[in-house]
Design an enzyme around this catalytic site. Structure first.
Site, PDB file in Angstrom:
ATOM      1  N   SER A 152       0.839  -1.195   0.000  1.00 13.80           N
ATOM      2  CA  SER A 152       0.000   0.000   0.000  1.00 13.80           C
ATOM      3  C   SER A 152       0.869   1.237   0.000  1.00 13.80           C
ATOM      4  O   SER A 152       2.020   1.208   0.446  1.00 13.80           O
ATOM      5  CB  SER A 152      -0.908   0.019   1.237  1.00 13.80           C
ATOM      6  OG  SER A 152      -0.138   0.125   2.416  1.00 13.80           O
ATOM      7  N   GLY A 154       2.561   2.709  -2.125  1.00 12.67           N
ATOM      8  CA  GLY A 154       3.841   2.654  -2.818  1.00 12.67           C
ATOM      9  C   GLY A 154       4.951   1.964  -2.058  1.00 12.67           C
ATOM     10  O   GLY A 154       6.119   1.997  -2.484  1.00 12.67           O
ATOM     11  N   GLU A 263      -5.439   5.020 -11.256  1.00 15.52           N
ATOM     12  CA  GLU A 263      -4.197   5.748 -11.516  1.00 15.52           C
ATOM     13  C   GLU A 263      -3.720   5.554 -12.952  1.00 15.52           C
ATOM     14  O   GLU A 263      -3.771   4.437 -13.482  1.00 15.52           O
ATOM     15  CB  GLU A 263      -3.106   5.286 -10.551  1.00 15.52           C
ATOM     16  CG  GLU A 263      -3.409   5.601  -9.082  1.00 15.52           C
ATOM     17  CD  GLU A 263      -2.293   5.144  -8.170  1.00 15.52           C
ATOM     18  OE1 GLU A 263      -1.205   5.758  -8.207  1.00 15.52           O
ATOM     19  OE2 GLU A 263      -2.497   4.158  -7.432  1.00 15.52           O
ATOM     20  N   GLU A 275      -2.749   1.539 -11.914  1.00 17.46           N
ATOM     21  CA  GLU A 275      -3.305   0.750 -10.822  1.00 17.46           C
ATOM     22  C   GLU A 275      -4.715   1.215 -10.500  1.00 17.46           C
ATOM     23  O   GLU A 275      -5.172   2.254 -11.002  1.00 17.46           O
ATOM     24  CB  GLU A 275      -2.433   0.869  -9.561  1.00 17.46           C
ATOM     25  CG  GLU A 275      -1.055   0.262  -9.704  1.00 17.46           C
ATOM     26  CD  GLU A 275      -0.214   0.396  -8.452  1.00 17.46           C
ATOM     27  OE1 GLU A 275       0.963   0.026  -8.522  1.00 17.46           O
ATOM     28  OE2 GLU A 275      -0.708   0.868  -7.417  1.00 17.46           O
ATOM     29  N   ASP A 282      -5.230   7.969  -1.224  1.00  9.46           N
ATOM     30  CA  ASP A 282      -4.486   8.945  -0.428  1.00  9.46           C
ATOM     31  C   ASP A 282      -4.281  10.267  -1.174  1.00  9.46           C
ATOM     32  O   ASP A 282      -4.396  11.343  -0.589  1.00  9.46           O
ATOM     33  CB  ASP A 282      -3.159   8.371   0.071  1.00  9.46           C
ATOM     34  CG  ASP A 282      -2.300   7.750  -1.010  1.00  9.46           C
ATOM     35  OD1 ASP A 282      -2.641   7.863  -2.205  1.00  9.46           O
ATOM     36  OD2 ASP A 282      -1.269   7.136  -0.655  1.00  9.46           O
ATOM     37  N   THR A 283      -4.015  10.204  -2.482  1.00  9.04           N
ATOM     38  CA  THR A 283      -3.842  11.450  -3.229  1.00  9.04           C
ATOM     39  C   THR A 283      -5.129  12.264  -3.263  1.00  9.04           C
ATOM     40  O   THR A 283      -5.103  13.480  -3.495  1.00  9.04           O
ATOM     41  CB  THR A 283      -3.376  11.169  -4.671  1.00  9.04           C
ATOM     42  OG1 THR A 283      -4.380  10.410  -5.354  1.00  9.04           O
ATOM     43  CG2 THR A 283      -2.066  10.401  -4.696  1.00  9.04           C
ATOM     44  N   ARG A 361       3.211   9.075   7.398  1.00  3.25           N
ATOM     45  CA  ARG A 361       2.340  10.214   7.162  1.00  3.25           C
ATOM     46  C   ARG A 361       1.503  10.451   8.416  1.00  3.25           C
ATOM     47  O   ARG A 361       0.692   9.625   8.803  1.00  3.25           O
ATOM     48  CB  ARG A 361       1.455   9.911   5.951  1.00  3.25           C
ATOM     49  CG  ARG A 361       0.802  11.111   5.324  1.00  3.25           C
ATOM     50  CD  ARG A 361       0.294  10.788   3.926  1.00  3.25           C
ATOM     51  NE  ARG A 361      -0.525   9.599   3.878  1.00  3.25           N
ATOM     52  CZ  ARG A 361      -0.468   8.670   2.917  1.00  3.25           C
ATOM     53  NH1 ARG A 361       0.379   8.797   1.920  1.00  3.25           N
ATOM     54  NH2 ARG A 361      -1.260   7.628   2.941  1.00  3.25           N
TER      55      ARG A 361
END
Length: 395
Positions: A152, A154, A263, A275, A282-283, A361
């Site tokens: 997850s 990346g 994505e 993907e 998240d983005t 994060r």
């Protein structure tokens, strides 16, 4: 569906936290689940359950205990075959057990997109040993990208420029994989102009889209995102057509209602599928300030069978992450007032995670601007003004 629906949320990170807020505003009761206690979404939910999502028996027992109207996965690492069994027993898995199963594994979703649907993707191959990695890299060529088939945000991803770096990339991927499958994907590196997330909503009245979100990554993890991304009309039409095609293909036995983060790499007018996540992305946290209805509001409405009126427009806005730099369970945030004093167009979200880790994060700064460049600059300054103080640390 009744607006007092009971939702079993599988995974309780920052995305789940915002989803809980959106769902509870619509009258839902939410039981938040995660492998550790006091996860961000648990702090706001009606109830909590602590267990590993990969523990099939525990997942089944918790579902039987709460008898939810909706099972909403927020993470990738879930015992998906149990979700399929629960769906067969009559439970409503969001968006469907098939979608969760297919997208949990990069190999399954890539084979669906490239093989069955004929979408444009990078060239790729799978590897289950370092020898396989060497062979795949030799076939695909360098530079290439190596990442676990299941992870997850990346995690475990590397760009490999030379043969001498293949071993380190393999080790990094296997060390950061989720679940119990030691398998990686080796894919062609696409020299793209930018990459986007196209939030695609399947709801009771059809398909809707948010404006495209551009983002920048480091270490395979998103650092900032901005919306709307500047795309040609031709590229946007391609992305929307591909997103709708793959989302509809994932419907399976369920209704398929929910928000999907799709994505793409973009190079001029050319769009390459990368993907898909069958949940808020998240983005997409930028939508907390850029849209009237955030991605979390849209996901909640969709899964609860409530109306969504077409595409969701945005204003120029950006997000920038607030990262930890060490391990700690005793810390505090400083600089919030300084960040918020920058402009009335700045906002913050602190996630409430109980521990820090390097590059974890911990929050996000949000900003609106005259254009996305202005918003990015403001969000970046705001994020830098928020500092994590590690108590008892002499550094």
């Amino acid at each position: 569906m009744s607006h007092t629906a009971t939702i079993l949320l599988l995974g309780s990170g920052e995305l789940g936290r915002e989803f809980v807020i959106s769902a509870k505003r619509l009258g839902a009761k939410v039981i938040a689940c995660d492998a550790y206690d006091d996860a961000p979404a648990m702090q706001l939910a009606d109830g909590r359950e602590v267990f590993s999502m990969l523990d099939g028996e525990a997942l089944r027992a918790v579902t039987q205990k709460h008898r939810p109207d909706l099972i909403v996965p927020e993470i990738e690492a879930i015992r998906t075959e149990v979700l399929a069994e629960l769906e067969a027993d009559g439970f409503n898995v969001v968006p469907s057990a098939r979608a969760t199963m297919m997208t949990m594994n990069r190999d399954a979703i890539r084979d669906l997109a490239a093989g069955e649907l004929g979408l444009t993707t990078s060239r790729y191959s799978y590897a289950e040993s370092f020898e396989d990695v060497e062979a795949a890299a030799g076939h695909i060529g360098l530079p290439c990208v190596i990442k676990p088939v299941m992870s997850s945000s990346g995690k475990g991803q590397s760009k490999v420029e030379s043969e001498g770096n293949l071993r380190a990339a393999w080790d990094h991927a296997t060390a950061n994989m989720r679940g119990d499958r030691q398998r990686v994907i080796v894919e062609e590196f696409i020299a793209f102009d930018y990459e986007i997330t196209l939030l695609t909503i399947r709801h009771r009245d059809g398909i809707s889209f948010c404006d495209p979100i551009a983002h920048r990554q480091e270490r395979g993890d998103y650092q900032e995102s901005w919306q709307p991304a500047a795309m040609s009309e031709a590229a946007l039409e391609q992305a929307r057509a591909m997103a709708e095609k793959v989302v509809m293909a994932l419907e399976g036995e369920g209704r398929g209602w929910g928000l999907y983060g799709v994505e793409f790499f973009v190079r001029g007018d050319e769009v390459v599928f990368s993907e898909l996540s069958p949940r808020p992305h998240d983005t997409g946290m930028v939508t907390l300030i850029s849209q009237n209805l955030s991605e979390f509001d849209l996901h909640a409405r969709a899964v609860m069978g409530l109306p969504i009126f077409g595409d969701e427009p945005s204003i120029p806005a950006a997000s920038a992450v607030i990262l930890a730099d060490r391990d700690s369970d005793d810390f505090a945030f400083d600089g919030l007032a300084k960040a918020l004093a920058l402009s009335p167009n700045v906002d913050l979200r602190i996630f409430g995670k109980p521990i820090t880790r390097p590059y974890r994060r911990m929050g996000v700064a949000l900003a609106m601007g005259e254009d996305t460049d202005d918003a990015r600059a403001l969000a970046s300054v705001a994020a830098r003004n928020v500092r994590i103080e590690y108590r008892g640390d002499s550094d």
